[in-house]
Design an enzyme around this catalytic site. Sequence first.
Site, PDB file in Angstrom:
ATOM      1  N   THR A  48      -2.306   6.042  -4.080  1.00 54.75           N
ATOM      2  CA  THR A  48      -3.126   7.219  -4.360  1.00 54.75           C
ATOM      3  C   THR A  48      -2.413   8.005  -5.456  1.00 54.75           C
ATOM      4  O   THR A  48      -1.215   7.831  -5.676  1.00 54.75           O
ATOM      5  CB  THR A  48      -3.272   8.155  -3.142  1.00 54.75           C
ATOM      6  OG1 THR A  48      -1.974   8.611  -2.761  1.00 54.75           O
ATOM      7  CG2 THR A  48      -3.930   7.445  -1.967  1.00 54.75           C
ATOM      8  N   ASP A  91       0.873  -1.171   0.000  1.00 59.37           N
ATOM      9  CA  ASP A  91       0.000   0.000   0.000  1.00 59.37           C
ATOM     10  C   ASP A  91       0.914   1.225   0.000  1.00 59.37           C
ATOM     11  O   ASP A  91       1.260   1.759   1.047  1.00 59.37           O
ATOM     12  CB  ASP A  91      -0.925  -0.016   1.214  1.00 59.37           C
ATOM     13  CG  ASP A  91      -1.879   1.169   1.208  1.00 59.37           C
ATOM     14  OD1 ASP A  91      -1.822   1.971   0.253  1.00 59.37           O
ATOM     15  OD2 ASP A  91      -2.675   1.296   2.151  1.00 59.37           O
TER      16      ASP A  91
HETATM   17  C1  LIG Z   1      -3.634   7.923   2.137  1.00 60.60           C
HETATM   18  C2  LIG Z   1      -3.581   6.456   2.351  1.00 60.60           C
HETATM   19  C3  LIG Z   1      -4.649   5.622   1.991  1.00 60.60           C
HETATM   20  C4  LIG Z   1      -6.012   6.098   1.570  1.00 60.60           C
HETATM   21  O1  LIG Z   1      -6.198   7.034   0.655  1.00 60.60           O
HETATM   22  P1  LIG Z   1      -7.618   7.749   0.499  1.00 60.60           P
HETATM   23  O2  LIG Z   1      -7.547   8.319  -0.865  1.00 60.60           O
HETATM   24  O3  LIG Z   1      -7.707   8.761   1.591  1.00 60.60           O
HETATM   25  O4  LIG Z   1      -8.685   6.722   0.640  1.00 60.60           O
HETATM   26  C5  LIG Z   1      -4.480   4.254   2.123  1.00 60.60           C
HETATM   27  N1  LIG Z   1      -3.348   3.737   2.620  1.00 60.60           N
HETATM   28  C6  LIG Z   1      -2.315   4.500   2.989  1.00 60.60           C
HETATM   29  C7  LIG Z   1      -1.076   3.844   3.512  1.00 60.60           C
HETATM   30  C8  LIG Z   1      -2.397   5.885   2.882  1.00 60.60           C
HETATM   31  O5  LIG Z   1      -1.365   6.633   3.275  1.00 60.60           O
END
Ligand SMILES: *Cc1c(COP(=O)(O)O)cnc(C)c1O
Length: 422
Positions: free
Chosen positions: A241, A215
Amino acid sequence: MPVTTAAAAATAPALGPDVDALRRQDPELAEILLAELERQSTGLQLIAAENFTSPAVLTALGSPLANKYAEGYPGARHHGGCEFVDVAERIAVDRAKALFGAEHANVQPHSGSSSVLAAYAALLRPGDTVLAMGLPHGGHLTHGSPANFSGRWFEFVGYGVDAESGLIDYEQILALARAHKPKAVVCGSISYPRHLDYSAFRDIADDVGAYLIADAAHPMGLVAGGAAPSPVPYADVVCATTHKVLRGPRGGMLLCGSDLAERIDRAVFPFTQGGAQMHTIAAKAVAFGEAAAPAFTTYAHKVVANARALAEELTRRGLLITTGGTDTHLLTADTGRFALDARTARGRLAAAGLVLDTCALPHGDVRGLRLGTAAVTTQGMGQEEMTRIAELFAAALHSDAEPGRLRGEVRELVRRFPPYPG
Ligand SMILES: *Cc1c(COP(=O)(O)O)cnc(C)c1O
């Protein structure tokens, strides 16, 4: 109420030529747009997850592509009239694949969380065990929070960081993996300031026959600019993202090998989403194009240099930086010699115009401050300004701080580095 201030009027081009029409039709909302633009243009935006998109990205976002329904994928839509948006999505996919060296890209997830949901949907069944960073140590909501689908539908086991060093303990993760036999290992965090050892995570996942899901919502922009290691060669699926360091529109994406392409695509549509947001996908394509340019490589390295400088200057002024520094765009800090609880500290900083978050810190249940340099670097700030920000930061935390005077000094600093030069 008068619609705008001089500062907002000076930067109003960021809102495009139609802002005057909006002002006539709906002054109430026009005023909010201008007030937000002024807020962004007069304070220090130090939230680690934020950035300033380019006018080109904003143009795509505000385009008639926003009107188009396009369920499905290019060439296989459930709606007519997709001949142009199909091309936009193909361009976005091709650019994402080239930028990150991935065999497959899906650019439809509406957000980072949606991309994680789709990755789990593609690889897991409800009730499966997943090993991810624990939330008190920097895991995201989607890494097993009981308030989130992840914690409700899967059995999460949390790994952490060493209490002394603040660093990830890979031995502990291997031991947890062997003890719990997870179906997937998740690596990625909202606040870990150091590079991840994706190869070590791959070895741990292989040791127990688990999938590896990266992630990489935060560092993906640094990866694009060659300033952080890429998870793409190691992870089965990479979630990301597009709006953090990567500097694109608010949204998510997924990268994987050809073997998982079909499962990932079906997990996004029709499993977890309906129609794709074609204006956002076009804006993602624009942002990927920008990120492929040499200027973005310079930007990504400057973001890290600025974060390192800021960590050093804050340390010099009595803040305690977790892990003693950073490899990335973000850093987390204990208020150290100021001995303030994080919420009070955030309030004092906000009063002076320094906008940032509180976050969990690894030692015990204290909260700290989390900040990043992606936005201020987009504004063109460098090492000298990092020293100035650290001075303002420390001054704002003092019990005898004068927020009014500091607010003026912040305004003056930011005035020299407008996010959207007129
Ligand atoms: C920012 C983030 C997300 C989620 O992003 P959103 O667009 O706010 O849903 C998921 N995982 C991690 C590690 C993040 O830093």
